[in-house]
Design an enzyme around this catalytic site. Sequence first.
Site, PDB file in Angstrom:
ATOM      1  N   HIS A  58      -6.689   0.039  -3.049  1.00 33.42           N
ATOM      2  CA  HIS A  58      -5.430  -0.469  -3.855  1.00 33.42           C
ATOM      3  C   HIS A  58      -4.606  -0.782  -3.123  1.00 33.42           C
ATOM      4  O   HIS A  58      -3.842  -0.210  -2.434  1.00 33.42           O
ATOM      5  CB  HIS A  58      -5.306   0.883  -4.653  1.00 33.42           C
ATOM      6  CG  HIS A  58      -6.559   1.336  -5.561  1.00 33.42           C
ATOM      7  ND1 HIS A  58      -6.542   2.612  -5.985  1.00 33.42           N
ATOM      8  CD2 HIS A  58      -7.098   0.580  -6.378  1.00 33.42           C
ATOM      9  CE1 HIS A  58      -7.545   2.782  -6.489  1.00 33.42           C
ATOM     10  NE2 HIS A  58      -7.964   1.594  -6.911  1.00 33.42           N
ATOM     11  N   HIS A  90      -5.937   6.599  -0.015  1.00 28.38           N
ATOM     12  CA  HIS A  90      -5.261   6.196  -1.077  1.00 28.38           C
ATOM     13  C   HIS A  90      -3.807   6.786  -1.134  1.00 28.38           C
ATOM     14  O   HIS A  90      -3.380   7.808  -0.565  1.00 28.38           O
ATOM     15  CB  HIS A  90      -5.974   6.491  -2.441  1.00 28.38           C
ATOM     16  CG  HIS A  90      -7.107   5.744  -2.636  1.00 28.38           C
ATOM     17  ND1 HIS A  90      -7.124   4.653  -3.500  1.00 28.38           N
ATOM     18  CD2 HIS A  90      -8.304   5.743  -2.034  1.00 28.38           C
ATOM     19  CE1 HIS A  90      -8.519   4.094  -3.381  1.00 28.38           C
ATOM     20  NE2 HIS A  90      -9.013   4.927  -2.721  1.00 28.38           N
ATOM     21  N   GLU A 113      -5.558  11.540  -1.102  1.00 29.58           N
ATOM     22  CA  GLU A 113      -4.528  10.823  -1.903  1.00 29.58           C
ATOM     23  C   GLU A 113      -3.321  11.312  -1.305  1.00 29.58           C
ATOM     24  O   GLU A 113      -3.086  12.701  -1.243  1.00 29.58           O
ATOM     25  CB  GLU A 113      -4.554  11.390  -3.418  1.00 29.58           C
ATOM     26  CG  GLU A 113      -5.712  10.883  -3.888  1.00 29.58           C
ATOM     27  CD  GLU A 113      -5.795   9.578  -4.667  1.00 29.58           C
ATOM     28  OE1 GLU A 113      -4.547   8.868  -4.670  1.00 29.58           O
ATOM     29  OE2 GLU A 113      -6.361   9.059  -5.375  1.00 29.58           O
TER      30      GLU A 113
HETATM   31 ZN   LIG Z   1      -5.742   4.390  -5.179  1.00 29.35          ZN
END
Ligand SMILES: [Zn+2]
Length: 366
Positions: free
Chosen positions: A164, A256, A329
């Site tokens: 991302h 992420h 994350e």
């Molecule tokens: Zn992500």
Amino acid sequence: MEITADFDGGNILVDEVRGPSASLRIRSDSNAPFYQWFYFRAEGVAGENRQFAISNAAGASYPGAWSQYRVLASADHIMWNRLPTSFEEGVLKFTHEEAPETASYAFFVPYPETRRRALLTVATGTPGVERRSIGRSVQDRSLDMLVFGEETGGERIWVIARQHAGEPMAEWAAEGLVRRLLDPADEVAKELKAKTTISVIPNANPDGSALGNLRANADGVDLNRDWKEPASASREVAAIKRAIAHDGVDYFIDLHGDETRPYIWVVPPGAHLDPAAARKALHFVLELARLHPELQPPPVGIEGEDAAEAGMSVNYIATTYGCPAWTLEMPFPEVPGFGDSLLADGCMRFGRSCLEALNVVIGQGK
Ligand SMILES: [Zn+2]
């Protein structure tokens, strides 16, 4: 005041500028409706209070993120500070008091392409490190990978980051991890390289990163929803899958950022691992939590089975190879009790910790 975003990772649309006040919107990803990442520069009106309003904030991919969020600003791209920020009636407003002549504003500390190139160059000149290009992106950027460790037939660790594009914390963490592996005096790195091979892809979505996207690649594909079998739509994920199939994998980390949740957490892969692999998966998380008190259990309601359906990397890896696979994350907002412990330096430290936790888990036998 002049506002520009025509550079690596830049993203903003300017509707109106009046003196020190600007009305702005965030641009959607290339060929996709996602948006939340912004990054721009303002010049002029030195010493005045610059006031910004992002009018389409309510329509962003994670509107819930804004209520506890404060914008980051920097005059030198080294020190980043939070600004007074409010989210009212769908508009994100922030003020830079007594602003310097030039300053940058971003959703998180940007990770520039020039920095990636410098890191790859340093790594390339280091004995025992192999640099490989495993494919090309849609816009013909190289998908670069660094390989550490002896080809001893030991286990293989994979670390990928920034599928991302608008989650630069992932690439900061990858750099911390790479720098530790490059340090010849680091005991953890030495031990790990002696018993495993570690493949690191610091940026899995170089087009999206350059374009200032939040999630998608240049074609509008969300890479971490593109791991479903039989075929991936994106050439980026297809290339990574091919490289993993060729080399094999025993441990997999996907880095992420989480727009909303103010802590580090680990997404359950949703695949059913055998008891030994499941034990290792849990052991790693507990070690990480010991090193980083900012780590918390997954939010209530996040079920692993959802990940299975979603086409995420960890589910594909755990299902296909039966090995531990973690989506890690890191937060965009400040962490209650820890403030900004997870900006660029903190994320690099987290990347280093990932190696330490892996070294403990892999040291525990099979
Ligand atoms: Zn992500």
